[in-house]
Design an enzyme around this catalytic site. Structure first.
Site, PDB file in Angstrom:
ATOM      1  N   ASN A   1     -23.281  -2.143 -16.101  1.00  0.00           N
ATOM      2  CA  ASN A   1     -24.052  -3.367 -15.855  1.00  0.00           C
ATOM      3  C   ASN A   1     -25.505  -3.096 -16.232  1.00  0.00           C
ATOM      4  O   ASN A   1     -26.231  -2.426 -15.495  1.00  0.00           O
ATOM      5  CB  ASN A   1     -23.934  -3.775 -14.386  1.00  0.00           C
ATOM      6  CG  ASN A   1     -24.742  -5.025 -14.062  1.00  0.00           C
ATOM      7  OD1 ASN A   1     -25.150  -5.760 -14.952  1.00  0.00           O
ATOM      8  ND2 ASN A   1     -24.965  -5.261 -12.781  1.00  0.00           N
TER       9      ASN A   1
ATOM     10  N   LYS B   1     -27.880  -5.169 -16.400  1.00  0.00           N
ATOM     11  CA  LYS B   1     -28.801  -6.065 -15.685  1.00  0.00           C
ATOM     12  C   LYS B   1     -29.807  -6.651 -16.688  1.00  0.00           C
ATOM     13  O   LYS B   1     -29.404  -7.026 -17.789  1.00  0.00           O
ATOM     14  CB  LYS B   1     -29.445  -5.332 -14.514  1.00  0.00           C
ATOM     15  CG  LYS B   1     -28.394  -4.707 -13.581  1.00  0.00           C
ATOM     16  CD  LYS B   1     -28.970  -4.127 -12.320  1.00  0.00           C
ATOM     17  CE  LYS B   1     -27.853  -3.500 -11.493  1.00  0.00           C
ATOM     18  NZ  LYS B   1     -28.345  -3.015 -10.186  1.00  0.00           N
TER      19      LYS B   1
ATOM     20  N   HIS C   1     -22.196 -10.220  -7.741  1.00  0.00           N
ATOM     21  CA  HIS C   1     -23.031  -9.028  -7.584  1.00  0.00           C
ATOM     22  C   HIS C   1     -24.030  -9.258  -6.449  1.00  0.00           C
ATOM     23  O   HIS C   1     -24.510 -10.374  -6.236  1.00  0.00           O
ATOM     24  CB  HIS C   1     -23.759  -8.723  -8.887  1.00  0.00           C
ATOM     25  CG  HIS C   1     -24.400  -7.369  -8.911  1.00  0.00           C
ATOM     26  ND1 HIS C   1     -25.622  -7.114  -8.313  1.00  0.00           N
ATOM     27  CD2 HIS C   1     -23.990  -6.187  -9.437  1.00  0.00           C
ATOM     28  CE1 HIS C   1     -25.935  -5.850  -8.484  1.00  0.00           C
ATOM     29  NE2 HIS C   1     -24.963  -5.254  -9.161  1.00  0.00           N
TER      30      HIS C   1
ATOM     31  N   GLU D   1     -27.054  -8.720  -6.174  1.00  0.00           N
ATOM     32  CA  GLU D   1     -28.322  -9.312  -6.586  1.00  0.00           C
ATOM     33  C   GLU D   1     -28.184 -10.826  -6.739  1.00  0.00           C
ATOM     34  O   GLU D   1     -29.132 -11.568  -6.450  1.00  0.00           O
ATOM     35  CB  GLU D   1     -28.790  -8.667  -7.896  1.00  0.00           C
ATOM     36  CG  GLU D   1     -29.220  -7.223  -7.696  1.00  0.00           C
ATOM     37  CD  GLU D   1     -29.217  -6.380  -8.943  1.00  0.00           C
ATOM     38  OE1 GLU D   1     -29.436  -5.154  -8.821  1.00  0.00           O
ATOM     39  OE2 GLU D   1     -28.974  -6.930 -10.038  1.00  0.00           O
TER      40      GLU D   1
ATOM     41  N   GLU E   1     -19.516  -2.283  -3.986  1.00  0.00           N
ATOM     42  CA  GLU E   1     -20.867  -1.771  -4.189  1.00  0.00           C
ATOM     43  C   GLU E   1     -21.648  -1.868  -2.883  1.00  0.00           C
ATOM     44  O   GLU E   1     -22.152  -2.940  -2.539  1.00  0.00           O
ATOM     45  CB  GLU E   1     -21.592  -2.575  -5.272  1.00  0.00           C
ATOM     46  CG  GLU E   1     -21.024  -2.404  -6.662  1.00  0.00           C
ATOM     47  CD  GLU E   1     -22.011  -2.842  -7.719  1.00  0.00           C
ATOM     48  OE1 GLU E   1     -22.379  -2.017  -8.556  1.00  0.00           O
ATOM     49  OE2 GLU E   1     -22.442  -4.003  -7.695  1.00  0.00           O
TER      50      GLU E   1
ATOM     51  N   GLY F   1     -29.205   1.351  -6.891  1.00  0.00           N
ATOM     52  CA  GLY F   1     -30.544   1.605  -7.408  1.00  0.00           C
ATOM     53  C   GLY F   1     -31.435   2.403  -6.483  1.00  0.00           C
ATOM     54  O   GLY F   1     -32.629   2.545  -6.734  1.00  0.00           O
TER      55      GLY F   1
ATOM     56  N   SER G   1     -25.394   3.848  -7.494  1.00  0.00           N
ATOM     57  CA  SER G   1     -26.072   5.083  -7.929  1.00  0.00           C
ATOM     58  C   SER G   1     -25.094   6.129  -8.450  1.00  0.00           C
ATOM     59  O   SER G   1     -25.270   7.334  -8.242  1.00  0.00           O
ATOM     60  CB  SER G   1     -26.938   5.655  -6.798  1.00  0.00           C
ATOM     61  OG  SER G   1     -27.970   4.752  -6.455  1.00  0.00           O
TER      62      SER G   1
END
Length: 250
Positions: A10, A12, A95, A97, A167, A173, A213
């Site tokens: 991904n 992003k 996701h 986000e 996730e 991240g 990560s």
């Protein structure tokens, strides 16, 4: 049948120019990749078509999002029909986000999933808990609450087109990674929930991948876990070590 290992990258909103993406794709195209692993790259929508044409034929591209309508006055959105027409086989939905920054709830994610499947897309469906939820012992509850609206809209046969990406939000991240035991226990719980909420056959055949990560140093150990069927990779998908992650199940 054993579940095929799956590694998604991904990207992003990275990197910010096509030249950098060409270099990324060249690194992937030139590498010796495990032929038993399904590889899918999700670039920003602007670069979907050029990357699809550049990418080696044994790898695929995915959109990072789509809407649930086929067409209309929805400025800034991409429809499932448009993705299919462009030859894009996968879409990433739910996701964290999208859920946190753009306030997409699980019902909307489920509606998008249903619309994507109806047009023939395969879906990488993301779920996961925050650190506060994990510390409160709510991991299973959160994952099940994010899956339930999808389960309510899907037929059993639809699950062959779904990859679940677990996730943990606290590991995306941040450099923090769920321990192998945490990843295995959580993904086993997800599989157990699928078995009761859908069917044992779907639970056994659905791929559940880990994201948070993942990098070249930790992927090998995670890949050995019985309920980890691959990875959804963020930052490391922009680096040469992505090849090591793709090959981690060799």
């Amino acid at each position: 049948m054993p579940r095929q290992f799956f590694v998604g990258g991904n990207l992003k909103m990275n990197p910010t120019n096509l030249q950098a993406k060409v270099a990324l794709v060249k690194n992937l195209n030139d590498a010796q990749l495990d032929p038993a692993t399904e590889v899918v790259i999700a670039p920003p929508s602007l670069y979907l078509l050029p990357l699809k044409d550049m990418l080696r034929k044994d790898a695929k591209v995915a959109a990072q999002n789509c809407y649930f309508k086929d067409a209309g006055a929805f400025t800034g959105e991409i429809s499932p029909s448009q993705l299919v027409d462009a030859g894009i086989p996968y879409v990433l939905l739910g996701h964290s986000e999208r859920r946190t920054l753009f306030h997409e709830d699980s019902e909307l994610v489920a509606t998008k999933t249903r619309a994507a499947l109806d047009k023939g897309l395969s879906v990488i469906l993301c779920i996961g808990e925050t650190l506060a939820q994990r510390e409160a012992g709510e991991t299973a509850k959160v994952n099940e609450s994010q899956l339930k609206p999808v389960i309510n809209l899907l037929k059993e046969s639809d699950w062959s087109k779904i990859v679940i990406a677990y996730e943990p939000v606290w590991a995306i991240g941040t450099g923090k990674v769920a321990t192998p035991q945490q990843a295995q226990d959580t993904q086993k719980d997800i599989r157990t929930y699928l078995s009761t909420a859908v069917s044992p056959a779907v639970a056994e055949s659905t791929r559940i991948i880990y994201g948070g990560s993942v990098n070249g140093a930790n992927c090998k150990e995670l890949a050995t876990l019985p309920d980890v069927d691959g990875f959804l990779v963020g930052g490391a998908s922009l680096k040469p070590e992505f090849v090591d992650i793709v090959n981690s199940n060799k």
